[in-house]
Design an enzyme around this catalytic site. Structure first.
Site, PDB file in Angstrom:
ATOM      1  N   LYS A  43       0.758  33.703  18.435  1.00  0.00           N
ATOM      2  CA  LYS A  43       1.980  33.095  18.983  1.00  0.00           C
ATOM      3  C   LYS A  43       3.167  33.162  18.020  1.00  0.00           C
ATOM      4  O   LYS A  43       4.315  33.244  18.442  1.00  0.00           O
ATOM      5  CB  LYS A  43       1.745  31.613  19.312  1.00  0.00           C
ATOM      6  CG  LYS A  43       0.744  31.363  20.396  1.00  0.00           C
ATOM      7  CD  LYS A  43       0.507  29.887  20.608  1.00  0.00           C
ATOM      8  CE  LYS A  43      -0.393  29.257  19.577  1.00  0.00           C
ATOM      9  NZ  LYS A  43      -1.806  29.628  19.646  1.00  0.00           N
TER      10      LYS A  43
ATOM     11  N   GLU B 144      -0.159  39.064  26.198  1.00  0.00           N
ATOM     12  CA  GLU B 144      -0.764  38.223  27.252  1.00  0.00           C
ATOM     13  C   GLU B 144      -1.559  37.059  26.673  1.00  0.00           C
ATOM     14  O   GLU B 144      -1.511  35.938  27.179  1.00  0.00           O
ATOM     15  CB  GLU B 144      -1.681  39.100  28.118  1.00  0.00           C
ATOM     16  CG  GLU B 144      -2.387  38.386  29.234  1.00  0.00           C
ATOM     17  CD  GLU B 144      -1.433  37.984  30.337  1.00  0.00           C
ATOM     18  OE1 GLU B 144      -1.081  36.788  30.378  1.00  0.00           O
ATOM     19  OE2 GLU B 144      -1.038  38.839  31.156  1.00  0.00           O
TER      20      GLU B 144
ATOM     21  N   LYS C 103       4.367  27.910  23.345  1.00  0.00           N
ATOM     22  CA  LYS C 103       3.990  28.757  24.490  1.00  0.00           C
ATOM     23  C   LYS C 103       5.103  28.778  25.540  1.00  0.00           C
ATOM     24  O   LYS C 103       5.365  29.815  26.162  1.00  0.00           O
ATOM     25  CB  LYS C 103       2.676  28.262  25.091  1.00  0.00           C
ATOM     26  CG  LYS C 103       1.493  28.495  24.142  1.00  0.00           C
ATOM     27  CD  LYS C 103       0.264  27.732  24.584  1.00  0.00           C
ATOM     28  CE  LYS C 103      -0.895  27.958  23.639  1.00  0.00           C
ATOM     29  NZ  LYS C 103      -1.974  26.985  23.827  1.00  0.00           N
TER      30      LYS C 103
END
Ligand SMILES: NC(=O)c1ccc[n+]([C@@H]2O[C@H](COP(=O)([O-])OP(=O)(O)OC[C@H]3O[C@@H](n4cnc5c(N)ncnc54)[C@H](OP(=O)(O)O)[C@@H]3O)[C@@H](O)[C@H]2O)c1
Length: 328
Positions: free
Chosen positions: A111, A135, A211
């Site tokens: 991330k 993804e 996220k």
């Protein structure tokens, strides 16, 4: 297609296992962990490497490191699955940039670099005619990026609501189901392996916000950062708050939300009807998209796990392979 993998923890291991199990014509020519690496232009012997890592804790050649794999191995795609550093994004960011400069595609579950430097990495990839896919950075096995990019291509995303942190969801589920206090539920989450020794990032909503930033930059096509997200965690929630929600046939979930037209980016505990599709149990993740054409679409699935995350990475790898097979 030849791939090199940086990181051989839960995710790297899961990926090697599934590549070994399935006949996908993916040849692994380089692997690195934090202290060692292997490079073999004909393809490493996956079962032997996995066994050596399990038995000795390393891959063999301690004179080689991750950067040697990036610069010396023969590969088409770099799979970057090393730990996340949310502040500097390093050393993953340097590995990815170096690979792109060498004309290699990048697939990652990390991330840090995507939340922090997505636009720069994307522009660098475009300039070098390669692809970057991520993804696995959001909601583990749920194919949210493929859904946005392909299945819902042409739709306007009017809003996104997500349960993006399995640790928080587990704690809230247990508080509601058993009347546990936050501390009791956190302890249980630790014992079950759902919470880290230091759960700060999860319970304060920062992981969900990172996220959300990745999703917003994918959907919104502008560079938002963590500072743009209004964040409240679940660490101050009381059992009474959950009981009050319960009295109204509702429960509480940590919801990440994005409404482009309102410039809204928020992570906060929300009271939500128990029958709502976002009310998933345990460590599951869920994402509801409101769109102009398809209406409301909800995806539910495992937000973490070795093979579940490998599934997301495999989807990215095969998308790259297929786009080249079509001559793009
Ligand atoms: N686990 C999940 O379910 C999940 C889900 C989605 C996303 N992710 C993300 O995926 C990434 C990997 O997760 P994980 O659970 O596999 O982590 P992990 O189990 O901690 O494994 C990390 C691996 O990276 C290696 N490593 C550390 N520093 C390195 C460096 N500088 N160069 C090369 N290798 C290095 C470690 O080496 P050693 O073996 O020598 O320690 C280890 O093999 C993280 O960014 C995580 O946030 C994980």
């Amino acid at each position: 297609m030849k791939i090199a993998i940086l990181g051989l923890g839960a995710v790297g291991r899961g990926l090697l296992e599934v590549i070994d199990e399935k006949q996908l014509d993916l040849v692994v020519t380089g692997v690195a962990d934090s202290k060692s690496a292997i490079i073999d232009r004909d393809g490493i012997r996956i079962a032997e490497v996995l066994e050596a890592k399990q038995r000795w804790g390393s891959l063999g050649d301690k004179t080689l490191g991750a950067m040697e794999v990036v610069t010396r191995a023969e590969y088409d795609v770099l799979v970057e699955v090393t730990p996340t550093n949310a502040q500097t994004a390093e050393p993953a960011l340097s590995y990815m940039k170096s690979a792109i400069l060498l004309g290699k595609h990048v697939v990652t579950s990390n991330k840090g670099p995507i939340a922090r430097d997505f636009r720069k990495l994307h522009e660098l990839a475009v300039a070098h005619n390669v692809q970057i896919h991520y993804e696995a950075t959001v909601a583990g096995a749920i194919p949210i990026m493929h859904t946005l990019r392909h299945g819902l291509a042409g739709n306007e995303i009017l809003a996104l609501y997500g349960v993006l942190n399995g640790t928080c969801n587990y704690i809230l589920t247990r508080m509601a189901a058993e009347g546990l206090t936050y501390d009791q539920a956190l302890l249980e989450a630790r014992e079950m392996g759902y919470a880290e020794a230091d759960p700060t990032y999860d319970v304060k909503g920062i992981d969900a916000a990172i996220k959300l930033v990745i999703l917003a930059n994918t959907i919104w096509k502008k560079q938002v950062t963590l500072d743009d997200v209004d964040i409240t965690g679940i660490d101050l929630l009381t059992t009474d708050a959950l009981r009050l929600a319960e009295d109204q046939d509702c429960t509480i979930r940590l919801i990440a939300e994005m409404v482009p037209k309102k410039d809204l980016l928020r992570v906060s505990p929300r009271i939500i009807e128990k029958t709502h599709p976002l009310v998933v149990d345990g460590s599951l993740n869920a994402i509801t998209l409101e769109t102009d054409l398809a209406g409301e679409v909800t995806l539910i699935g495992k937000g973490a796990g070795s093979r579940e995350t490998a599934s997301a990475i495999l989807g990215d790898l095969l998308a790259i392979r297929d786009s080249y097979a079509r001559g793009h």
